[in-house]
Design an enzyme around this catalytic site. Structure first.
Site, PDB file in Angstrom:
ATOM      1  N   TRP A  21     -15.745  10.908  28.911  1.00  0.00           N
ATOM      2  CA  TRP A  21     -16.238   9.537  29.035  1.00  0.00           C
ATOM      3  C   TRP A  21     -15.321   8.582  28.261  1.00  0.00           C
ATOM      4  CZ3 TRP A  21     -21.645   7.644  26.837  1.00  0.00           C
ATOM      5  CH2 TRP A  21     -21.876   6.318  27.259  1.00  0.00           C
ATOM      6  N   ASP A  51     -15.666  17.685  31.332  1.00  0.00           N
ATOM      7  CA  ASP A  51     -16.769  16.961  31.976  1.00  0.00           C
ATOM      8  C   ASP A  51     -16.383  15.501  32.141  1.00  0.00           C
ATOM      9  OD1 ASP A  51     -19.866  16.785  32.616  1.00  0.00           O
ATOM     10  OD2 ASP A  51     -19.366  15.078  31.327  1.00  0.00           O
ATOM     11  N   TYR A  56     -16.716   6.693  35.104  1.00  0.00           N
ATOM     12  CA  TYR A  56     -16.025   6.542  33.819  1.00  0.00           C
ATOM     13  C   TYR A  56     -14.716   5.801  34.053  1.00  0.00           C
ATOM     14  CZ  TYR A  56     -19.235  10.057  31.845  1.00  0.00           C
ATOM     15  OH  TYR A  56     -20.343  10.753  31.416  1.00  0.00           O
ATOM     16  N   HIS A 122     -25.993  12.127  38.482  1.00  0.00           N
ATOM     17  CA  HIS A 122     -25.703  11.440  37.226  1.00  0.00           C
ATOM     18  C   HIS A 122     -26.925  10.661  36.733  1.00  0.00           C
ATOM     19  CE1 HIS A 122     -22.380   9.128  34.821  1.00  0.00           C
ATOM     20  NE2 HIS A 122     -23.330   9.614  34.050  1.00  0.00           N
ATOM     21  N   SER A 153     -27.503  15.998  35.621  1.00  0.00           N
ATOM     22  CA  SER A 153     -27.463  15.421  34.278  1.00  0.00           C
ATOM     23  C   SER A 153     -28.727  14.589  34.123  1.00  0.00           C
ATOM     24  CB  SER A 153     -26.220  14.541  34.120  1.00  0.00           C
ATOM     25  OG  SER A 153     -26.141  14.016  32.813  1.00  0.00           O
TER      26      SER A 153
END
Length: 328
Positions: A21, A51, A56, A122, A153
């Site tokens: 991220w 990940d 992002y 997500h 997630s």
């Protein structure tokens, strides 16, 4: 590093991975050069799990990963990405097979691969987890070869428990750290029983558990620790693990007393997570190579004593649980 199976998949991963991220955006100014250096340092340290997500940096993170892995060559690490947050508005009705396939196609291009190792919904609206047709669509995309597997997630333990009712869900990514301990009350037991991989995110509580943040620390305007302090942009649980800033700082000072001499608090916090056998991989982020190397060093710490684990639970229950336990 310790290597083990990623749940029911054929992938073998290290217990510390790389959270990408920070090299994408929303963490202040992180240059592409620093992002590449951080990822290279993580891979040099032996990490075999990355990940990321399509949002992002609007794909910047995925593209940096693709460039670094292409330049390095050799055996590729497992790369997990996420899909769904590009929806605007981000609502359950947007989680259609057509939309998800479009997001996956974009990630395939960004990452320069023909099939994604793992795609994760997500942090979808809770309602998505009650729509079997969403998971049937993912099954179809897996059968078509665009993804090798999928997971979810989540923000909440309840969402994690619902998600693993679907047989195709291979992994759950969830916030777990010293100041967010609820996942180990029930969810971890169920995940182990079903051999579902667990990805522990926000392991350092947005830097709080690095022990370097103080009341006077200033965050850039484009850093979520500034603009999402109260959940203005996305779930507040993603910023400082949802713990009020002053309370978090108080807890950190108590945790600091438990850190072994010569160890960093960050390494201690990561080692604490790895004490739980249900955790498959923990994914600290890094803004530069130095931070990536420091994250890798967590595996060198000796296992924490039972007394230390009891002490961290006491700190959580006394200071933190009233603010977060019932929410996530």
């Amino acid at each position: 590093m310790r290597h083990h199976a990623f749940g029911r998949t054929p992938f073998i991963v290290t217990d510390v991975g790389f959270g990408a991220w920070q090299i994408g955006g929303a963490w202040g100014d992180v240059s592409e050069a620093d992002g590449r250096a951080a990822l290279n340092a993580a891979l040099d340290a032996g990490m075999t799990f990355i990940d990321t997500a399509d949002v992002y940096g609007d794909g910047r993170s995925e593209k940096i990963i693709a460039d670094v892995l292409k330049a390095r060559g050799g055996e590729r690490p497992m790369v997990a990405t996420k899909a769904g947050r590009r929806l605007n508005p981000h609502v359950a009705d947007g989680y259609t097979k057509v939309n998800l396939e479009g997001f996956i196609d974009r990630s395939l291009k960004n990452l320069g691969v023909e099939s994604l190792d793992l795609v994760q919904l997500h942090c979808p609206p809770t309602e998505v987890l009650y729509r079997p047709e969403v998971f049937a669509g993912l099954d179809a995309l897996q059968k078509a070869g665009k993804i090798k597997g999928y997971g979810v997630s989540v923000e909440k333990v309840e969402e994690a428990l619902k998600a693993i009712e679907y047989p195709g869900v291979l992994s759950i990514q969830i916030i777990y750290n010293i100041i967010r301990q609820r996942p180990d009350h029930l969810f971890f037991t169920e995940a182990k029983r079903k051999n579902v991989a667990v990805i522990a995110r926000v392991p350092l509580a947005s830097g709080l558990l690095s022990g370097k943040i103080t009341r006077d620390t200033q965050f850039a305007s484009d850093d979520h620790r500034n603009f999402n302090r109260h959940g203005e942009a996305f779930d507040v649980g993603e910023t400082f693990a949802g713990v009020p800033f002053e309370v978090g700082l108080q807890a950190v000072e108590e945790v600091r007393k438990l850190v072994p001499s010569g160890a960093s608090m960050a390494a201690f916090a990561l080692r604490w997570i790895l004490m739980n056998e249900a955790v498959t991989v923990v994914i600290p982020g890094a803004r530069n190579a130095e931070q990536a190397k420091a994250n890798a060093a967590a595996v060198d710490l000796a296992p924490l004593s039972a007394d230390v684990m009891v002490a961290t639970r006491e700190i959580y229950e006394r200071l933190i649980a009233p603010h977060v336990h019932h929410r996530w």
